[in-house]
Design a protein around this motif. Structure first.
Motif, PDB file in Angstrom:
ATOM      1  N   ASP A 196     -33.627  84.018 -86.411  1.00 22.54           N
ATOM      2  CA  ASP A 196     -34.645  84.745 -85.785  1.00 22.54           C
ATOM      3  C   ASP A 196     -34.494  86.175 -85.958  1.00 22.54           C
ATOM      4  OD1 ASP A 196     -35.530  82.271 -84.730  1.00 22.54           O
ATOM      5  OD2 ASP A 196     -34.398  82.424 -83.147  1.00 22.54           O
ATOM      6  N   VAL A 197     -33.355  86.612 -86.228  1.00 25.78           N
ATOM      7  CA  VAL A 197     -33.002  87.992 -86.329  1.00 25.78           C
ATOM      8  C   VAL A 197     -33.251  88.483 -87.613  1.00 25.78           C
ATOM      9  CG1 VAL A 197     -31.116  89.777 -86.088  1.00 25.78           C
ATOM     10  CG2 VAL A 197     -31.147  87.961 -84.592  1.00 25.78           C
ATOM     11  N   GLN A 198     -34.309  89.457 -87.622  1.00 22.92           N
ATOM     12  CA  GLN A 198     -34.480  90.013 -89.053  1.00 22.92           C
ATOM     13  C   GLN A 198     -33.637  91.276 -89.497  1.00 22.92           C
ATOM     14  OE1 GLN A 198     -36.940  88.565 -91.072  1.00 22.92           O
ATOM     15  NE2 GLN A 198     -38.045  87.332 -89.402  1.00 22.92           N
ATOM     16  N   LYS A 227     -29.492  94.230 -79.504  1.00 24.97           N
ATOM     17  CA  LYS A 227     -28.084  94.246 -79.268  1.00 24.97           C
ATOM     18  C   LYS A 227     -27.953  93.145 -78.402  1.00 24.97           C
ATOM     19  CE  LYS A 227     -27.314  98.150 -77.159  1.00 24.97           C
ATOM     20  NZ  LYS A 227     -28.650  98.611 -77.354  1.00 24.97           N
ATOM     21  N   THR A 228     -28.838  92.669 -77.395  1.00 27.13           N
ATOM     22  CA  THR A 228     -28.771  91.626 -76.563  1.00 27.13           C
ATOM     23  C   THR A 228     -29.285  90.282 -77.038  1.00 27.13           C
ATOM     24  OG1 THR A 228     -29.266  93.072 -74.600  1.00 27.13           O
ATOM     25  CG2 THR A 228     -29.535  90.767 -74.288  1.00 27.13           C
ATOM     26  N   ASN A 349     -25.241 101.963 -75.108  1.00 27.28           N
ATOM     27  CA  ASN A 349     -25.963 102.910 -75.663  1.00 27.28           C
ATOM     28  C   ASN A 349     -25.032 104.277 -76.288  1.00 27.28           C
ATOM     29  OD1 ASN A 349     -28.382 102.369 -73.332  1.00 27.28           O
ATOM     30  ND2 ASN A 349     -28.600 101.744 -75.490  1.00 27.28           N
ATOM     31  N   ILE A 399     -39.177  93.732 -88.835  1.00 28.15           N
ATOM     32  CA  ILE A 399     -39.311  92.972 -87.918  1.00 28.15           C
ATOM     33  C   ILE A 399     -40.831  92.002 -88.203  1.00 28.15           C
ATOM     34  CG2 ILE A 399     -40.485  93.069 -85.350  1.00 28.15           C
ATOM     35  CD1 ILE A 399     -38.035  94.287 -84.607  1.00 28.15           C
TER      36      ILE A 399
HETATM   37  N1  LIG Z   1     -33.783  92.541 -85.860  1.00 26.59           N
HETATM   38  C1  LIG Z   1     -34.771  92.077 -85.023  1.00 26.59           C
HETATM   39  N2  LIG Z   1     -35.580  90.908 -85.406  1.00 26.59           N
HETATM   40  C2  LIG Z   1     -36.245  90.419 -84.552  1.00 26.59           C
HETATM   41  N3  LIG Z   1     -36.440  90.876 -83.541  1.00 26.59           N
HETATM   42  C3  LIG Z   1     -35.651  92.051 -83.082  1.00 26.59           C
HETATM   43  C4  LIG Z   1     -35.006  92.781 -83.686  1.00 26.59           C
HETATM   44  N4  LIG Z   1     -34.432  93.660 -82.981  1.00 26.59           N
HETATM   45  C5  LIG Z   1     -35.128  93.751 -81.971  1.00 26.59           C
HETATM   46  N5  LIG Z   1     -35.815  92.871 -81.783  1.00 26.59           N
HETATM   47  C6  LIG Z   1     -36.881  92.563 -80.617  1.00 26.59           C
HETATM   48  O1  LIG Z   1     -36.620  93.299 -79.750  1.00 26.59           O
HETATM   49  C7  LIG Z   1     -36.383  92.953 -78.543  1.00 26.59           C
HETATM   50  C8  LIG Z   1     -35.482  94.075 -77.822  1.00 26.59           C
HETATM   51  O2  LIG Z   1     -34.030  93.868 -78.393  1.00 26.59           O
HETATM   52  P1  LIG Z   1     -33.052  93.699 -77.236  1.00 26.59           P
HETATM   53  O3  LIG Z   1     -33.423  93.626 -76.031  1.00 26.59           O
HETATM   54  O4  LIG Z   1     -32.088  92.742 -77.748  1.00 26.59           O
HETATM   55  O5  LIG Z   1     -32.634  95.170 -77.766  1.00 26.59           O
HETATM   56  P2  LIG Z   1     -31.129  95.892 -77.021  1.00 26.59           P
HETATM   57  O6  LIG Z   1     -30.416  96.651 -78.213  1.00 26.59           O
HETATM   58  O7  LIG Z   1     -30.318  94.926 -76.103  1.00 26.59           O
HETATM   59  O8  LIG Z   1     -31.788  96.895 -76.069  1.00 26.59           O
HETATM   60  P3  LIG Z   1     -31.466  97.648 -74.562  1.00 26.59           P
HETATM   61  O9  LIG Z   1     -30.356  98.815 -75.172  1.00 26.59           O
HETATM   62  O10 LIG Z   1     -32.623  98.128 -74.270  1.00 26.59           O
HETATM   63  O11 LIG Z   1     -30.685  96.643 -73.943  1.00 26.59           O
HETATM   64  C9  LIG Z   1     -36.010  91.649 -78.797  1.00 26.59           C
HETATM   65  O12 LIG Z   1     -36.157  90.723 -77.792  1.00 26.59           O
HETATM   66  C10 LIG Z   1     -36.472  91.308 -79.999  1.00 26.59           C
HETATM   67  O13 LIG Z   1     -37.990  90.429 -79.631  1.00 26.59           O
END
Ligand SMILES: Nc1ncnc2c1ncn2[C@@H]1O[C@H](COP(=O)(O)OP(=O)(O)OP(=O)(O)O)[C@@H](O)[C@H]1O
Ligand SMILES: [Mg+2]
Ligand SMILES: [Zn+2]
Length: 511
Positions: A196-198, A227-228, A349, A399
């Protein structure tokens, strides 16, 4: 008449036998001796009510209950059932057979039905070790106890069933567990998949290395960078748990009474505590020591999202367990040990606003605040994190593309191959089975560089201003990269890649 039966208490993640003796002598009242806590004193009232409910009676003489050994603290209400049965036997209201040959535990409700106990799994292990005839326990805990093969697990819903069973009025079929292989096949599918990760090829590569060598890792990147999302998928690329790992992790959940459905835990745990968590909830503790999040992550992943938000103190108390892979909680009389062998994945961050170094958005933080933010996590904790990676958000095109990325299964296969090389390498050493677990003294014997490799590392360390502590980390990671490459020697390109994963050592953040 003295009746003897067996119970158990939990000590860390293991069980110890408690012998329960009941005698009825001249006098009045019930006496419980052997350092019981309040819960056991309260059990007197429950037992009285239950005996009345099942049309029996509390003897009008003095009932003495002795829980031995006296110097072990006994908690909880799980002794209700063995005490009640022993009273019935000692006062000749029933002739119960083989009481002394069984392990019996269960809390009684006022109507005689049974409530579940904690730690059924480690107690069942004790039942097997001591060769008891079987384990009579609340039916809710039966599956959990039956994980241990070769013991008779007798599930009981109500005290009358236990009486009927022990007077041979009825036969209760022991509960059978499904074999580990069968559970493993059906439950080992993770719902979250790297497919699922692009994009994010660099990040995924770093995670594959971390999984392959058991390395701790930190991701640094702006909000929404994924990241999450990525962290949650790490368990899906780790090797499947061995039966021993599964049992060890399951025991921890058993002793706190949080075993989902009583099944063996065969999936690696993923724990993600909030940054407001207390020290005790994180590392374990309390007057009756309980395991914390670091133990609930045992053989799995502990994800600390937004690392700088955690209190400095909380991060400090994690240092020792990170090193020793276990946590020791000392109380005046006892010291209890819980396993804490986890992979630490952290995220943060790059600055308070989140956009420092961002390709398109502007960071609005003062340099001094960026420094301050980074300083929150510097030092000893960072010392224990092998890989640092900067996660930049993927573009909209990436994405929205429908292209499926590599699946977790494919990545996991490479991780397993690299782990097998490490198992071979460390087979002579106890408790070391990944490159991350190598003690410093061993690193120099095992991670040997060619002359050019050495030169490359030296130049890089000088140029990037890498600290001495980075040196060992780079060597361990380079070894894992070589293992993924099925290369016996660490080559220059392996070192060059390992050096790239030290962003936070460059000491120029915010300048
Ligand atoms: N590489 C990716 N491929 C697919 N979807 C992505 C990708 N990167 C982000 N997303 C989408 O963006 C959403 C937000 O990402 P996520 O919450 O993991 O970011 P984060 O880096 O943890 O942000 P924060 O610092 O705000 O916690 C994900 O749930 C997903 O739907
Ligand atoms: Mg996040
Ligand atoms: Zn900023």
């Amino acid at each position: 008449m003295i009746t003897v039966t067996n119970g158990a208490t939990i000590y860390g993640v293991d069980a110890k036998i408690i012998t329960i003796e009941v005698n009825i002598v001249q006098g009045t009242n019930l006496y419980v001796v052997g350092l019981p806590d309040n819960a056991i004193k309260e059990s007197q009232h429950r037992i009285e009510s239950v005996l009345k409910f099942i049309k029996c009676e509390m003897p009008r003489q003095r009932v003495i209950v002795n829980l031995a050994p006296a110097d072990i603290r006994k908690e909880g209400a799980a002794y209700d059932l063995p005490i009640a049965l022993s009273i019935l036997n000692s006062s000749h209201q029933y002739h119960l057979q083989d009481l002394d040959k069984y392990m019996i535990l269960g809390e009684l409700a006022l109507d005689g039905s049974l409530r579940p106990i904690k730690g059924a799994l480690p107690i069942a292990m004790l039942v097997k070790q001591y060769g008891f005839k079987g384990f009579i326990l609340p039916k809710e805990n039966a599956k959990e106890a039956a994980i241990v093969e070769g013991i008779d697990v007798i599930p009981i819903g109500h005290i009358t069933e236990a009486i009927d069973f022990l007077t041979r009025k009825i036969i209760i079929k022991p509960v059978q567990a499904e074999s580990f292989d069968k559970i493993n096949d059906t439950l080992n599918e993770y719902e979250l998949d790297f497919a699922d990760v692009q994009g994010q090829e660099n990040t995924k590569r770093a995670l594959e290395i971390a999984a392959a060598g058991g390395h701790n890792l930190i991701m640094i990147g702006p909000p929404g960078g994924g990241k999450t999302m990525i962290a949650k998928r790490i368990p899906s690329i780790l090797p499947p748990m061995t039966i021993d790992e599964a049992l060890e992790t399951t025991k921890i959940y058993s002793v706190i009474g949080k075993l989902p459905n009583g099944f063996l835990i065969t999936k690696r745990p993923f724990r993600s505590p909030h940054h407001t968590i207390s020290n005790i909830a994180l590392v374990g503790g309390g007057s009756n020591p309980q395991p914390g999040e670091i133990s609930l992550s045992n053989n799995g992943v502990l994800f600390l999202d937004e690392l700088p938000e955690f209190s400095r103190n909380a991060l400090e108390v994690m240092r020792q367990p990170l090193e020793e892979r276990k946590v020791i909680i000392s109380r005046s009389k006892v010291s209890v040990e819980f396993p804490a062998n986890f992979m630490l994945i952290a995220s943060m961050n790059p600055c308070p606003c989140g956009y420092y170094n961002h390709p398109t958005k502007k960071c609005v933080c003062l340099p001094v605040n960026v420094q301050k933010y980074m300083n929150k996590i510097s030092g000893p904790l960072l010392d224990r994190i092998d890989l640092h990676i900067e996660v930049t958000p993927v573009s909209f095109e990436e994405i929205s593309s429908k292209r499926k990325s590599e699946s977790s299964k494919v990545i996991q296969a490479r991780v397993i191959a690299a782990r097998n090389i490490q198992i071979q390498r460390f087979q002579k050493f106890k408790n070391i089975y990944t490159n991350a677990m190598m003690p410093s003294a061993m690193v120099h014997d095992i991670c040997i560089l060619s002359e050019t490799g050495n030169k490359l590392l030296k130049t890089a360390m000088e140029k990037l201003g890498l600290s001495a502590r980075a040196y060992d980390r780079i060597l361990r990671v380079a070894r894992t990269i070589a293992d993924l490459d099925c290369s016996e020697n660490i080559k220059e390109n392996h070192i060059a890649e390992a050096i790239r994963y030290r962003s936070l050592d460059r000491n120029n953040w915010g300048t």
